[in-house]
Design a protein around this motif. Sequence first.
Motif, short mmCIF file in Angstrom:
data_model
loop_
_atom_site.label_atom_id
_atom_site.label_comp_id
_atom_site.label_asym_id
_atom_site.label_seq_id
_atom_site.Cartn_x
_atom_site.Cartn_y
_atom_site.Cartn_z
N ILE A 47 0.93 -1.31 -0.13
CA ILE A 47 -0.06 -0.09 -0.03
C ILE A 47 0.98 1.20 0.12
CG2 ILE A 47 -1.91 1.31 1.21
CD1 ILE A 47 -2.72 -1.37 2.35
N ARG A 48 0.60 2.15 -0.84
CA ARG A 48 1.17 3.52 -0.94
C ARG A 48 0.75 4.51 0.16
NH1 ARG A 48 1.74 7.23 -6.57
NH2 ARG A 48 3.44 8.62 -5.39
N LEU A 49 1.81 4.85 0.88
CA LEU A 49 1.14 5.88 2.03
C LEU A 49 2.16 7.12 1.94
CD1 LEU A 49 0.94 3.30 4.81
CD2 LEU A 49 -0.83 4.05 3.75
N SER A 50 1.43 8.21 2.44
CA SER A 50 2.22 9.28 2.75
C SER A 50 3.33 8.91 3.72
CB SER A 50 1.39 10.49 3.15
OG SER A 50 0.94 10.12 4.61
N LYS A 51 4.29 9.81 3.95
CA LYS A 51 5.50 10.03 4.67
C LYS A 51 4.84 9.85 6.27
CE LYS A 51 9.42 12.21 6.29
NZ LYS A 51 10.79 11.81 5.80
N ALA A 52 3.78 10.65 6.64
CA ALA A 52 3.11 10.58 8.06
C ALA A 52 2.71 9.07 8.27
CB ALA A 52 2.25 11.52 8.39
N ASP A 53 1.68 8.60 7.45
CA ASP A 53 1.20 7.37 7.45
C ASP A 53 2.00 6.17 7.59
OD1 ASP A 53 -1.31 8.45 7.65
OD2 ASP A 53 -1.66 8.44 5.36
N PHE A 57 2.62 3.51 10.20
CA PHE A 57 2.56 2.04 9.85
C PHE A 57 3.76 1.55 10.70
CE2 PHE A 57 3.30 -1.54 7.56
CZ PHE A 57 2.08 -2.16 7.18
N ASP A 58 4.92 2.25 10.31
CA ASP A 58 6.27 1.52 10.89
C ASP A 58 6.20 1.52 12.46
OD1 ASP A 58 8.79 0.66 10.46
OD2 ASP A 58 9.64 2.89 10.83
N ALA A 59 5.65 2.41 12.97
CA ALA A 59 5.79 2.30 14.47
C ALA A 59 5.07 1.06 15.01
CB ALA A 59 5.23 3.60 15.24
N LYS A 60 4.01 0.84 14.42
CA LYS A 60 2.98 -0.24 14.88
C LYS A 60 3.28 -1.60 14.29
CE LYS A 60 -0.90 2.54 15.33
NZ LYS A 60 -2.45 2.69 14.85
N TYR A 61 4.04 -1.86 12.99
CA TYR A 61 4.01 -2.84 12.15
C TYR A 61 5.40 -3.20 11.64
CZ TYR A 61 -0.83 -2.47 12.80
OH TYR A 61 -2.19 -2.14 13.20
N GLY A 62 6.25 -2.20 11.66
CA GLY A 62 7.45 -2.10 10.96
C GLY A 62 7.39 -2.00 9.25
N ALA A 63 7.78 -1.12 8.98
CA ALA A 63 7.51 -0.75 7.27
C ALA A 63 8.91 -1.46 6.66
CB ALA A 63 7.45 0.76 7.18
N GLU A 64 8.27 -2.37 6.11
CA GLU A 64 9.43 -2.99 5.14
C GLU A 64 9.10 -2.49 3.78
OE1 GLU A 64 11.71 -5.46 5.90
OE2 GLU A 64 11.14 -5.06 7.92
N PRO A 65 10.03 -2.55 3.14
CA PRO A 65 9.71 -2.26 1.70
C PRO A 65 8.70 -3.26 0.53
CG PRO A 65 12.10 -2.75 1.79
CD PRO A 65 11.46 -3.01 2.98
N LYS A 72 12.04 -2.00 -5.86
CA LYS A 72 11.36 -1.36 -4.86
C LYS A 72 10.35 -0.32 -5.14
CE LYS A 72 12.61 1.06 -0.43
NZ LYS A 72 13.41 1.72 0.42
N MET A 73 9.25 -0.55 -4.60
CA MET A 73 8.06 0.68 -5.02
C MET A 73 8.24 1.81 -3.84
SD MET A 73 6.34 -0.84 -7.71
CE MET A 73 4.73 0.09 -7.77
N ARG A 74 8.55 3.01 -4.46
CA ARG A 74 8.77 4.10 -3.71
C ARG A 74 7.36 4.18 -3.01
NH1 ARG A 74 8.81 8.35 -7.10
NH2 ARG A 74 7.47 9.72 -5.96
N GLU A 75 7.46 4.83 -1.81
CA GLU A 75 6.42 5.22 -0.93
C GLU A 75 5.42 3.87 -0.56
OE1 GLU A 75 3.99 8.59 -2.63
OE2 GLU A 75 5.67 9.89 -2.01
N TYR A 76 5.65 2.65 -0.92
CA TYR A 76 4.75 1.61 -0.52
C TYR A 76 5.45 0.97 0.79
CZ TYR A 76 2.05 1.37 -5.01
OH TYR A 76 1.10 1.58 -5.76
N LYS A 96 -6.31 5.49 3.75
CA LYS A 96 -4.94 6.31 3.92
C LYS A 96 -4.14 6.45 2.85
CE LYS A 96 -5.28 8.11 7.76
NZ LYS A 96 -5.24 9.49 8.37
N GLY A 97 -4.04 5.01 1.83
CA GLY A 97 -3.41 5.25 0.63
C GLY A 97 -4.03 5.80 -0.41
N TYR A 98 -5.53 5.93 -0.45
CA TYR A 98 -6.30 6.59 -1.55
C TYR A 98 -6.35 7.88 -1.35
CZ TYR A 98 -10.79 7.95 -3.39
OH TYR A 98 -11.68 8.90 -3.98
N GLU A 99 -6.45 8.54 0.19
CA GLU A 99 -6.26 9.90 0.56
C GLU A 99 -5.08 10.45 0.12
OE1 GLU A 99 -7.31 9.91 4.64
OE2 GLU A 99 -9.31 9.02 4.39
N HIS A 100 -3.87 9.73 0.07
CA HIS A 100 -2.61 10.14 -0.13
C HIS A 100 -2.65 10.57 -1.56
CE1 HIS A 100 1.62 10.82 -0.63
NE2 HIS A 100 1.92 9.81 -1.24
N VAL A 101 -2.76 9.53 -2.36
CA VAL A 101 -2.98 9.82 -3.65
C VAL A 101 -4.06 10.89 -4.42
CG1 VAL A 101 -1.96 7.49 -4.55
CG2 VAL A 101 -4.30 7.93 -4.64
#
Length: 107
Positions: A47-53, A57-65, A72-76, A96-101
């Motif tokens: 899922i493509r997310l904004s930097k804040a999202d 996500f990273d704080a809760k689940y770990g943001a792996e590429p 590597k998909m940028r922003e995903y 959140k991904g929808y709102e970002h785009v």
Amino acid sequence: MREETLKVYDALIAANPNFERKGKTMPYTSANGYMFSQVNKAGELGIRLSKADTEEFDAKYGAEPFLSYGSKMREYVLIPKELLADKETLEYFLQKGYEHVMSLPPK
């Protein structure tokens, strides 16, 4: 694995009138001219997310590429397998991904 992911993905998309599944062999969603989610050949959901999202996500689940076609998909972020069973959280981050785009300039 891929079939299970696709079932979850299709259910998420069906639950939100803003989303439409596109792509036959490589399912994805897009809006405003940008993709914001995809299931790759390995059956992984990104899922493509904004930097804040992404930070949330990273704080809760770990943001792996997220990788697609070996790139590597940028922003995903890669959705962990254990999160596929959490429909509410997936709906939240897909929205959140929808709102970002939708916040980006139209293509």
